[in-house]
Scaffold this motif. Sequence first.
Motif, short mmCIF file in Angstrom:
data_model
loop_
_atom_site.label_atom_id
_atom_site.label_comp_id
_atom_site.label_asym_id
_atom_site.label_seq_id
_atom_site.Cartn_x
_atom_site.Cartn_y
_atom_site.Cartn_z
N ALA A 168 0.86 -1.18 0.00
CA ALA A 168 0.00 0.00 0.00
C ALA A 168 0.90 1.23 0.00
N HIS A 169 0.55 2.20 -0.81
CA HIS A 169 1.42 3.37 -0.96
C HIS A 169 1.21 4.38 0.17
N PRO A 170 2.18 5.27 0.40
CA PRO A 170 2.03 6.31 1.43
C PRO A 170 1.19 7.48 0.94
N PHE A 171 1.14 8.52 1.75
CA PHE A 171 0.37 9.73 1.44
C PHE A 171 0.91 10.40 0.18
N LEU A 172 0.01 10.93 -0.65
CA LEU A 172 0.35 11.61 -1.90
C LEU A 172 1.20 10.72 -2.80
N ASN A 210 -17.00 4.77 4.18
CA ASN A 210 -16.70 4.71 5.62
C ASN A 210 -15.35 4.02 5.82
N ARG A 211 -14.33 4.76 5.54
CA ARG A 211 -13.00 4.17 5.50
C ARG A 211 -12.38 4.09 6.88
N ASN A 212 -11.70 2.99 7.18
CA ASN A 212 -10.88 2.84 8.38
C ASN A 212 -9.80 1.80 8.09
N LEU A 213 -8.97 1.52 9.08
CA LEU A 213 -7.86 0.59 8.84
C LEU A 213 -8.33 -0.85 8.70
N GLN A 214 -9.45 -1.20 9.31
CA GLN A 214 -9.97 -2.55 9.13
C GLN A 214 -10.45 -2.74 7.69
N SER A 215 -11.15 -1.75 7.15
CA SER A 215 -11.58 -1.84 5.75
C SER A 215 -10.38 -1.85 4.81
N VAL A 294 -1.66 18.46 14.07
CA VAL A 294 -2.62 19.00 15.02
C VAL A 294 -3.96 19.25 14.33
N LEU A 295 -3.92 19.81 13.13
CA LEU A 295 -5.17 20.05 12.39
C LEU A 295 -5.86 18.73 12.07
N ALA A 296 -5.10 17.72 11.64
CA ALA A 296 -5.69 16.43 11.32
C ALA A 296 -6.31 15.79 12.57
N HIS A 297 -5.71 16.06 13.72
CA HIS A 297 -6.20 15.45 14.96
C HIS A 297 -7.39 16.21 15.54
N ARG A 298 -7.37 17.55 15.40
CA ARG A 298 -8.39 18.37 16.06
C ARG A 298 -9.35 19.03 15.07
N PHE A 299 -8.82 19.58 14.00
CA PHE A 299 -9.63 20.37 13.07
C PHE A 299 -9.37 19.90 11.63
N PRO A 300 -9.80 18.69 11.27
CA PRO A 300 -9.45 18.14 9.94
C PRO A 300 -10.04 18.93 8.77
N ARG A 301 -11.12 19.69 8.99
CA ARG A 301 -11.72 20.43 7.88
C ARG A 301 -10.78 21.50 7.33
N PHE A 302 -9.88 21.99 8.16
CA PHE A 302 -8.96 23.03 7.71
C PHE A 302 -7.89 22.47 6.76
N LEU A 303 -7.70 21.15 6.75
CA LEU A 303 -6.68 20.57 5.88
C LEU A 303 -7.00 20.81 4.41
N ALA A 304 -8.28 20.83 4.08
CA ALA A 304 -8.68 21.01 2.68
C ALA A 304 -8.12 22.31 2.12
N GLU A 363 -6.97 10.14 4.76
CA GLU A 363 -5.68 9.48 5.00
C GLU A 363 -4.92 10.15 6.12
N ALA A 364 -4.93 11.48 6.14
CA ALA A 364 -4.24 12.22 7.21
C ALA A 364 -4.90 11.98 8.55
N VAL A 365 -6.22 11.92 8.58
CA VAL A 365 -6.94 11.70 9.83
C VAL A 365 -6.73 10.28 10.35
N LEU A 366 -6.67 9.31 9.43
CA LEU A 366 -6.45 7.92 9.84
C LEU A 366 -5.16 7.77 10.63
N LEU A 367 -4.13 8.46 10.19
CA LEU A 367 -2.82 8.31 10.82
C LEU A 367 -2.84 8.75 12.27
N VAL A 368 -3.55 9.83 12.58
CA VAL A 368 -3.49 10.42 13.92
C VAL A 368 -4.70 10.06 14.78
#
Length: 469
Positions: A168-172, A210-215, A294-304, A363-368
Amino acid sequence: MTKVNDAPSWKEGGEVPLPADFGFGGGEAVDWKDHAAEFAKGLVEMSVEFGRGCRDVVKQSVLTKDSYVMRNFGEPCAKFCARLRFLNEYLPEDRDPVHAWSVIFSVLIVAIAALCVNTGHDSTTPLVKRLYMHPPNASRILLPDGRHLAYQEQGVPADRARFSMISAHPFLSSRLAGIPGLKASLLEEFGIRLVTYDLPGFGESDPHPNRNLQSSALDMLQLSYAVGVTDKFWVLGYSGGSMHAWAALRYIPDRVAGAVMVAPMVNPYETEMTKKERSRIWESWTSQRKLMYVLAHRFPRFLAYFYRRSFLSGKHGQIDKWLSLSLGKRDRALIEEPLFEEFWQRDVEESVRPRIVKPFVEEAVLLVSDWGFSLSDLKIQKKRQGKGIVFWLKSMYSQTEEELTGFLGPIHIWQGMDDKVVPPSMTDFVQRVLPGAMVHKLLYDGHFTYFYFCDECHKQIFTTIFGNP
């Protein structure tokens, strides 16, 4: 009275005669260029008079014998000017030396300032290369939930493969990454079949609602069945893609023969980390990279917002700028090579093909986020039996062997000691919670140098896990 009455009136439709001097009707049109020239001349004359006034003020206040400037600097300046008086011989005879040298020094100062500005800011505008969308060409499978998963095969065919690897490939990144620069002859020599695939929403794979690491682990399992991998396969995880390899070890351990991890990433908010371990990991990252976590952990909407301004802008850029990476000298030299740049740009073009920001945020949110398991769950240990005298008596008289939990296969980790993206302290944490993992420390390598375009490194990895071909 007759002349007045005979004069043409407005009511009779005649034109009112106007003096030509005012520029109306029958007079010549006013030349506005002449007016502008006269205005400019007047402005210049006013500026000259203003300059003369300032000069007189300076002479009367600053350059008098009793002024502070003349008392302290007058004599040294006079001596200095006397030594340079021989330069007046090069001036025209009809020019006042004071006036001439004032003009020369003024022009010199302006020229030096202009040179400083030009050298400080490169006037050449770099050409911005835009992303090119290549025609779709991936092989795809249909998953039970109706999604399509794109994949790519390298190495020997299924009927001749001695070993199978799924990555499985990494981010980007995309399925095109695999092991960058890996030669087909090396795969043929070891009898390896390498299968790489696009994560949901990346490249030519459909997104997962509904993505997660189990899926993610189940996608890898379905892919192995679809491409005809009947025996156990090895999982390969590099950088951020390692979390999908960890998930495979947790959720489908019966299908996995072993794991190859290169600079493996773990959750930086892992609860099993000590305060010291977490501090050592975070201090190696740039401020902007910390902000992204921190954004991915607390405020993921700002990542966009940040993603649309970087790799989703439709233009190419540098990997360290887009991902806020701090790189060592060898990594820095590698990413500046044309071979790496060409590979990286093609991989990014495939990764962002759907032009959708949601998969990257996921993907960023899954990591954290909470993975649903801890790395310590992969540790080999005896299965806990029930409590009470009945279970004790069964254990005393039962002839069955004790069951083991965790991942029973080998885990190999390669870690560059000069890696500033996945710091060595992260692998130290993995080694603490998984003492059975075999860690290969690379003294002079960084995040990219051991995995990208290194034939000897690739052969060393295969020889370590598969033995001599």
